[in-house]
Design an enzyme around this catalytic site. Structure first.
Site, PDB file in Angstrom:
ATOM      1  CE1 TYR A  40      10.447-129.154 -20.989  1.00 18.55           C
ATOM      2  CE2 TYR A  40       9.535-126.951 -20.822  1.00 18.55           C
ATOM      3  CZ  TYR A  40      10.268-127.903 -21.506  1.00 18.55           C
ATOM      4  OH  TYR A  40      10.822-127.583 -22.721  1.00 18.55           O
ATOM      5  CG  HIS A 100       8.265-131.512 -26.105  1.00 18.18           C
ATOM      6  ND1 HIS A 100       8.032-131.338 -24.753  1.00 18.18           N
ATOM      7  CD2 HIS A 100       9.591-131.288 -26.281  1.00 18.18           C
ATOM      8  CE1 HIS A 100       9.178-131.036 -24.165  1.00 18.18           C
ATOM      9  NE2 HIS A 100      10.135-131.010 -25.067  1.00 18.18           N
ATOM     10  CG  ASP A 132       9.472-122.707 -24.015  1.00 23.32           C
ATOM     11  OD1 ASP A 132       8.988-122.674 -25.160  1.00 23.32           O
ATOM     12  OD2 ASP A 132      10.074-123.701 -23.558  1.00 23.32           O
ATOM     13  CB  SER A 168       9.916-127.763 -29.483  1.00 28.39           C
ATOM     14  OG  SER A 168      11.113-127.453 -28.811  1.00 28.39           O
TER      15      SER A 168
END
Ligand SMILES: NC(=O)c1ccc[n+]([C@@H]2O[C@H](COP(=O)([O-])OP(=O)(O)OC[C@H]3O[C@@H](n4cnc5c(N)ncnc54)[C@H](OP(=O)(O)O)[C@@H]3O)[C@@H](O)[C@H]2O)c1
Length: 325
Positions: free
Chosen positions: A63, A132, A58, A163
């Site tokens: 990130y 996201h 994931d 998400s």
């Protein structure tokens, strides 16, 4: 690790996936870290995942501002039968005058950002592309869904997911996301730390879609000893959540879990099994800062399933300790 076919997809994935938010290290935005202390051995963590039979990864372009994708690109390059997922739309800057992150779900941004992600991941397609943290307004944005369909048709993306943040992952809002025809997978926060929200997810109609749980250890705070003195590094996003005043409910939970003898399982095993044995949860993604932590998580996945009676008792303990959350 057991594998399952994710409902409404052709993806066969391990019931636990490796979350890579933490592996991108600190994610400094305007003097605020939205990341984690740098793990000492991020490459080895990904290699350990493969050795343990985890084939589900994931990720997000957010990130480490691309670092986690680059890491996966380096380690997973050429490895067969793995499922690589990433996310798009969350930007590494705040809306002017706020501490809310900007988001961009325009067709142009999605197309460009996916191209960049594929380069970092060293892949010609991703198995699952999530939006996201979209707000509910994105449900109505036709250009977003047209672009996602186009990317699927072009073979750059195999499946589409969302998400969701907290307000989108409950009640009627969650039901609307699950009912979106192009959405195969919904990822949301699901853990003993927020038992009432978990109950909400347990009761929703899945529309035969896959629901993936994240933050199942509440970023690790459910597992730590809440009484142990510990400072949290400046670059660790958890430092606000670990303030004195927020430890009370964690202390109540830990004491009740231990003292009632409700479960013979460690907290880690209890937290993991509470999630993966939920009928509505297809799989969970877990973050770790060391290879040994990942081995313990995988061991918890191999433990006996949680019966409905045991689950009800543990749920009750969490609901009492965390009431109001
Ligand atoms: N909006 C979104 O899409 C979104 C949001 C959040 C997360 N996610 C995804 O979900 C993944 C996991 O979520 P998360 O990182 O928030 O939280 P998590 O999986 O609940 O917690 C991860 C932390 O738990 C601790 N931990 C893990 N295994 C342990 C063990 N065996 N013993 C003791 N402590 C252990 C570690 O803390 P220490 O670092 O202190 O060792 C680790 O960093 C992320 O990496 C990301 O892929 C997505």
């Amino acid at each position: 690790v057991n594998r399952i076919l994710l409902p409404s997809t052709d993806l066969v994935c391990s019931v636990v996936g490796l979350g890579t938010w933490g592996l991108g290290g600190s994610n400094e935005i305007d003097g605020t870290s939205l990341g984690w202390p740098q793990a000492k051995t991020p490459h080895r963590i990904v290699e350990t995942a493969l050795q343990l039979g985890i084939n589900f990864f994931d990720c997000s372009d957010f990130y480490g501002q691309g670092k986690s994708e680059t890491l996966l690109g380096e380690v997973l390059n050429g490895v067969p039968n793995i499922i690589v997922t990433t996310k798009v739309g969350l930007l590494p800057r705040f809306r002017p005058g706020t501490r809310d992150l900007e988001r961009d779900f325009s067709a142009a941004h999605i197309e460009r950002a996916l191209a960049d992600s594929l380069l970092r991941l060293r892949r010609d397609k991703v198995d699952l592309l999530y939006l996201h943290g979209p707000g509910n307004d994105v449900l109505e944005r036709r250009q977003t869904w047209r672009m996602l369909q186009q990317l699927k048709d072009a073979g750059l993306v195999r499946h589409i997911g969302v998400s969701l943040g907290r307000s989108e992952s409950v009640g009627a809002a969650l039901d609307r996301w699950l009912a979106m025809p192009l959405v195969s997978v919904v990822q949301l926060e699901y853990s003993l730390r927020f038992p009432s929200r978990a109950r909400d997810v347990d009761l929703v109609d899945r529309h035969d879609k896959a629901i993936i749980a994240r933050s199942v250890l509440n970023h690790g705070l459910l597992i730590r000893d809440p009484r142990a003195p510990r400072t949290i590094e400046e670059c660790d996003h958890r430092r606000h959540k670990w303030k004195e005043e927020s430890r009370g409910p964690l202390v109540s939970f830990v004491d009740a879990y231990k003292n009632t003898g409700a479960s013979k399982r460690s907290k880690l095993e209890g937290a993991v099994r509470y999630v993966i044995d939920s009928a509505n949860i297809a799989a969970a993604v877990v973050g770790v800062s060391t290879p040994d932590q990942l081995k313990s998580v995988v061991a918890a996945c191999g433990a006996p399933p949680m019966s409905l009676d045991e689950r009800a008792v543990i749920h009750g303990i969490a609901a009492t300790a965390f009431r109001g959350d």
